[in-house]
Scaffold this active site. Structure first.
Site, short mmCIF file in Angstrom:
data_model
loop_
_atom_site.label_atom_id
_atom_site.label_comp_id
_atom_site.label_asym_id
_atom_site.label_seq_id
_atom_site.Cartn_x
_atom_site.Cartn_y
_atom_site.Cartn_z
N CYS A 98 3.47 8.46 1.51
CA CYS A 98 4.06 7.45 2.40
C CYS A 98 4.29 6.19 1.55
O CYS A 98 3.35 5.59 1.05
CB CYS A 98 3.07 7.21 3.53
SG CYS A 98 3.64 6.04 4.75
N GLU B 154 0.81 -1.22 0.00
CA GLU B 154 0.00 0.00 0.00
C GLU B 154 0.84 1.26 0.00
O GLU B 154 2.00 1.26 0.41
CB GLU B 154 -0.90 0.01 1.24
CG GLU B 154 -1.89 -1.12 1.22
CD GLU B 154 -2.99 -0.96 2.25
OE1 GLU B 154 -3.78 -1.89 2.39
OE2 GLU B 154 -3.06 0.09 2.91
N CYS C 57 7.15 -7.31 6.67
CA CYS C 57 8.36 -6.82 7.36
C CYS C 57 8.94 -7.99 8.14
O CYS C 57 8.20 -8.78 8.73
CB CYS C 57 7.99 -5.68 8.31
SG CYS C 57 9.42 -4.88 9.09
N CYS D 160 2.66 -2.73 15.69
CA CYS D 160 2.56 -2.45 14.26
C CYS D 160 1.90 -3.60 13.52
O CYS D 160 2.33 -4.75 13.65
CB CYS D 160 3.96 -2.20 13.70
SG CYS D 160 3.99 -2.06 11.90
N GLY E 148 7.29 -2.18 5.73
CA GLY E 148 8.66 -2.67 5.62
C GLY E 148 9.69 -1.80 6.29
O GLY E 148 9.43 -0.66 6.69
N GLU E 149 10.88 -2.37 6.44
CA GLU E 149 12.01 -1.66 7.03
C GLU E 149 12.96 -1.28 5.88
O GLU E 149 13.64 -2.13 5.31
CB GLU E 149 12.71 -2.60 8.04
CG GLU E 149 14.05 -2.13 8.55
CD GLU E 149 14.10 -0.67 9.01
OE1 GLU E 149 13.36 -0.32 9.93
OE2 GLU E 149 14.88 0.10 8.43
N SER F 218 12.36 5.26 14.71
CA SER F 218 11.22 4.80 15.51
C SER F 218 11.73 4.42 16.89
O SER F 218 12.08 3.26 17.13
CB SER F 218 10.57 3.60 14.82
OG SER F 218 9.98 4.01 13.62
N LEU F 219 11.78 5.39 17.79
CA LEU F 219 12.36 5.15 19.11
C LEU F 219 11.32 4.46 20.01
O LEU F 219 11.55 3.36 20.50
CB LEU F 219 12.83 6.47 19.71
CG LEU F 219 13.63 6.36 21.00
CD1 LEU F 219 14.92 5.58 20.78
CD2 LEU F 219 13.95 7.74 21.57
N HIS F 220 10.23 5.10 20.25
CA HIS F 220 9.05 4.53 20.92
C HIS F 220 9.23 4.15 22.38
O HIS F 220 8.24 3.84 23.06
CB HIS F 220 8.50 3.31 20.17
CG HIS F 220 8.16 3.57 18.74
ND1 HIS F 220 7.45 4.67 18.34
CD2 HIS F 220 8.43 2.88 17.61
CE1 HIS F 220 7.29 4.64 17.02
NE2 HIS F 220 7.90 3.57 16.55
N ASN G 82 -2.54 3.74 16.71
CA ASN G 82 -3.68 3.44 15.87
C ASN G 82 -3.99 1.95 16.03
O ASN G 82 -3.23 1.12 15.57
CB ASN G 82 -3.28 3.76 14.42
CG ASN G 82 -4.49 4.01 13.56
OD1 ASN G 82 -5.62 3.74 13.96
ND2 ASN G 82 -4.25 4.54 12.38
N CYS H 219 7.61 -5.32 15.48
CA CYS H 219 7.25 -4.34 16.51
C CYS H 219 5.82 -4.66 16.95
O CYS H 219 4.94 -4.85 16.11
CB CYS H 219 7.37 -2.92 15.97
SG CYS H 219 9.03 -2.62 15.33
N CYS I 176 0.05 5.40 8.41
CA CYS I 176 1.32 4.84 7.97
C CYS I 176 1.78 3.80 8.98
O CYS I 176 1.62 3.98 10.17
CB CYS I 176 2.39 5.93 7.90
SG CYS I 176 2.22 6.97 6.48
N SER J 214 12.46 6.39 7.38
CA SER J 214 12.22 6.00 8.78
C SER J 214 12.75 4.60 9.02
O SER J 214 12.46 3.68 8.27
CB SER J 214 10.71 6.05 9.06
OG SER J 214 10.44 5.54 10.34
N1 SAH Z 1 9.95 0.17 9.41
C1 SAH Z 1 10.15 1.56 9.51
C2 SAH Z 1 9.20 2.39 8.66
C3 SAH Z 1 7.78 1.94 8.59
S1 SAH Z 1 6.83 2.13 10.06
C4 SAH Z 1 10.08 1.99 10.96
O1 SAH Z 1 9.68 1.19 11.80
O2 SAH Z 1 10.45 3.12 11.25
C5 SAH Z 1 6.47 3.88 10.04
C6 SAH Z 1 6.07 4.44 11.42
O3 SAH Z 1 4.73 4.08 11.76
C7 SAH Z 1 6.95 3.95 12.54
O4 SAH Z 1 7.34 4.96 13.40
C8 SAH Z 1 6.03 2.99 13.22
O5 SAH Z 1 6.47 2.77 14.49
C9 SAH Z 1 4.70 3.67 13.12
N2 SAH Z 1 3.56 2.78 13.40
C10 SAH Z 1 3.45 1.48 13.07
N3 SAH Z 1 2.28 0.97 13.50
C11 SAH Z 1 1.62 1.96 14.12
C12 SAH Z 1 0.35 2.05 14.78
N4 SAH Z 1 -0.46 1.01 14.88
N5 SAH Z 1 0.00 3.24 15.31
C13 SAH Z 1 0.82 4.31 15.18
N6 SAH Z 1 2.02 4.29 14.58
C14 SAH Z 1 2.44 3.13 14.05
FE1 SF4 Z 2 8.50 -3.31 10.53
FE2 SF4 Z 2 8.51 -0.64 11.03
FE3 SF4 Z 2 6.33 -2.13 11.56
FE4 SF4 Z 2 8.51 -2.39 13.05
S1 SF4 Z 2 7.23 -0.53 12.87
S2 SF4 Z 2 7.27 -4.08 12.22
S3 SF4 Z 2 10.12 -2.15 11.54
S4 SF4 Z 2 7.21 -1.76 9.54
#
Ligand code: SAH
Ligand code: SF4
Length: 451
Positions: free
Chosen positions: A140, A127, A147, A154, A248-249, A302-304, A381, A151, A424, A280
């Site tokens: 985006c 997508e 992936c 995600c 994806g990463e 993506s620190l989180h 989300n 995480c 995203c 990212s």
């Molecule tokens: N793999 C890369 C890029 C794709 S994810 C990465 O992890 O950075 C893009 C962003 O969306 C990341 O910061 C991810 O943590 C965030 N994201 C993923 N799932 C989410 C969700 N359910 N709610 C909010 N943000 C989310």
């Molecule tokens: Fe993959 Fe990024 Fe989702 Fe983590 S947040 S599972 S690295 S797409």
């Protein structure tokens, strides 16, 4: 000299599709023997033209012309390449194609956000999302189907990696978005799609002031654009920024992402400035310096979480590359400065990473590593079966205030396109629900593979 004299076999048309697998190393032709030019740099295109029979000089010239038509003008039909001799256009069409990912579904949110479900030639779905704002339009882009990482918050992490997207499939997303937004220069070429009634209506009803509002003629909204004598259409220039934040990463598909972004940045083509592109990563530390050196785009991380325990749980790549190592790689990121800050993404998960102490620790870490940083607070989300809840708006505000008072910008990202499930990082249309046991099995497999 007329074009036809440059062709050794003018007018020759192969009666049957002929596999040309050995034309140029590394280029796999399609089943019909033709080669998709999208995703190839100019030099490769010239090599292919030469291998198909043009002499070296002609091949180089034609490659330059064709490249311009592909990436600057967005044509999808060789017949539209009006500065190439008429006789040569079918010769090109016999041997080459101008591909786009297939559109399976296109959705348009009430807030102007658009989402496309796309399909690769071998049948894998992925997508892309377009998010219009008052002063910019952000696409985006996905880098992989699924992936390998997992995480926990995600949805993409619940999918097995199917495969890396190719260079053509990555740059093809940008091409498709420009097709759909109708913003190639010179609207008279056939690739420019006139918005259908539904699109016109959606634009008219859009609550976002940027969507559908004509740009001031002759006045660029963004000086990064490679202007073509003011010939952009009035509804053009919607797509101003790209974020590699789809499925994806991107740093696990480094070569293809780099080559695709080089095409996006090429001044003879799409000509998007590196300052308007953000990649990212979840923290693939060994690839970060190379990303800065070879691509030079903005970095988002993506620190989180700010403690080992919590980050190990929600971003399991942390078990391999820990927070200190990650932040040091950020401090060393080539090109980062106060003018080009690194974005730290922080998804707000209720009672998991959202306390005042977490906010203070975040500030301490960013200051300790002297990072030119901004923090993006992302309301979580939810998706079917997700093990977390979003923090309350009050908690998010309190967290943001602590970071902000320490002198670091910490805006709360407004969720966009919720009605079409367009966030995203959560980019799969049919959210197939996996049982907790299935998810745990999948995560265990992924973690074993991570080493
Ligand atoms: N793999 C890369 C890029 C794709 S994810 C990465 O992890 O950075 C893009 C962003 O969306 C990341 O910061 C991810 O943590 C965030 N994201 C993923 N799932 C989410 C969700 N359910 N709610 C909010 N943000 C989310
Ligand atoms: Fe993959 Fe990024 Fe989702 Fe983590 S947040 S599972 S690295 S797409």
């Amino acid at each position: 000299m007329p074009d036809t004299t440059l062709m050794p076999i003018p007018g020759h048309i192969d009666p049957m599709p002929v596999p040309r697998a050995n034309l140029v190393e590394g280029v796999t032709p399609r089943e019909d023997g033709r080669v998709d030019l999208i995703g190839l740099p100019k030099k490769r295109i010239a090599e292919l033209f030469e291998a198909a029979g043009l002499d070296a000089k002609a091949a180089k010239l034609r490659a330059k012309q064709v490249f311009h038509w592909l990436y600057h003008r967005g044509v999808t039909d060789f017949a539209d390449m009006t500065d190439i001799a008429k006789a040569m256009r079918p010769w090109l069409a016999e041997r080459f194609v101008i591909g786009r990912p297939e559109i399976v579904e296109a959705q348009h949110s009430s807030d102007g956000t658009r989402k496309w479900l796309l399909r690769t030639a071998d049948g894998h779905d992925f997508e892309m999302v377009f998010i219009p704002d008052a002063d910019r339009g952000t696409l985006c882009v996905s880098s992989q189907v699924g992936c390998t990482l997992n995480c926990r918050f995600c949805h993409t992490g619940t999918m097995r990696l199917v495969r890396n997207l190719t260079v053509g499939e990555i740059v093809g997303q940008v091409m498709l978005a420009r097709d759909a937004l109708g913003e190639w220069p010179n609207a008279n070429v056939s690739s420019r799609q006139t918005p259908g009634p539904a699109e016109v209506l959606a634009n008219a009803l859009s609550t976002n002031p940027a969507e559908g509002s004509p740009a001031v003629p002759g006045q660029a909204r963004d000086d990064d654009w490679d202007e073509d004598g003011g010939s952009y259409s009035a509804d053009g220039r919607l797509l101003t920024n790209i974020v590699m934040m789809g499925m994806g990463e991107p740093l696990y598909n480094f070569d293809n992402v780099r080559d695709a972004l080089k095409l996006v940045m090429d001044g003879d083509g799409l000509a998007l400035s590196k300052r308007r592109i953000t990649l990212s990563t979840s923290g693939v530390v060994p690839k970060m310096a190379q990303c800065g050196e070879e691509i030079g785009v903005n970095l988002a991380v993506s620190l989180h979480a700010v403690t080992k325990d919590v980050r190990d749980e929600i971003v399991p790549i942390n078990r391999k590359y820990g927070i200190e190592e990650l932040l040091q790689a950020c401090a060393d990121y080539p090109g980062a400065s106060n003018a080009r800050r690194i974005t730290f993404e922080y998804v707000m998960l209720k009672d998991k990473n959202d306390s005042d102490d977490d906010a203070r620790e975040l500030v301490r870490l960013l200051k300790h590593y002297r990072l030119p940083a901004k923090v993006n607070l992302i309301p979580f989300n939810p998706w079917p079966g997700a093990p977390y809840e979003c923090s309350t708006p009050e908690r998010i505000r309190a967290f943001s205030d602590i970071v902000f008072e320490a002198g670091i910008s910490a805006p709360v990202r407004t969720p966009r396109g919720r009605d079409i499930d367009a966030a995203c990082g959560q980019l799969k249309t049919a959210a197939e629900r996996k049982s907790r046991a299935e998810l745990e099995r999948l995560y265990a497999e992924k973690e074993a593979a991570l080493g």
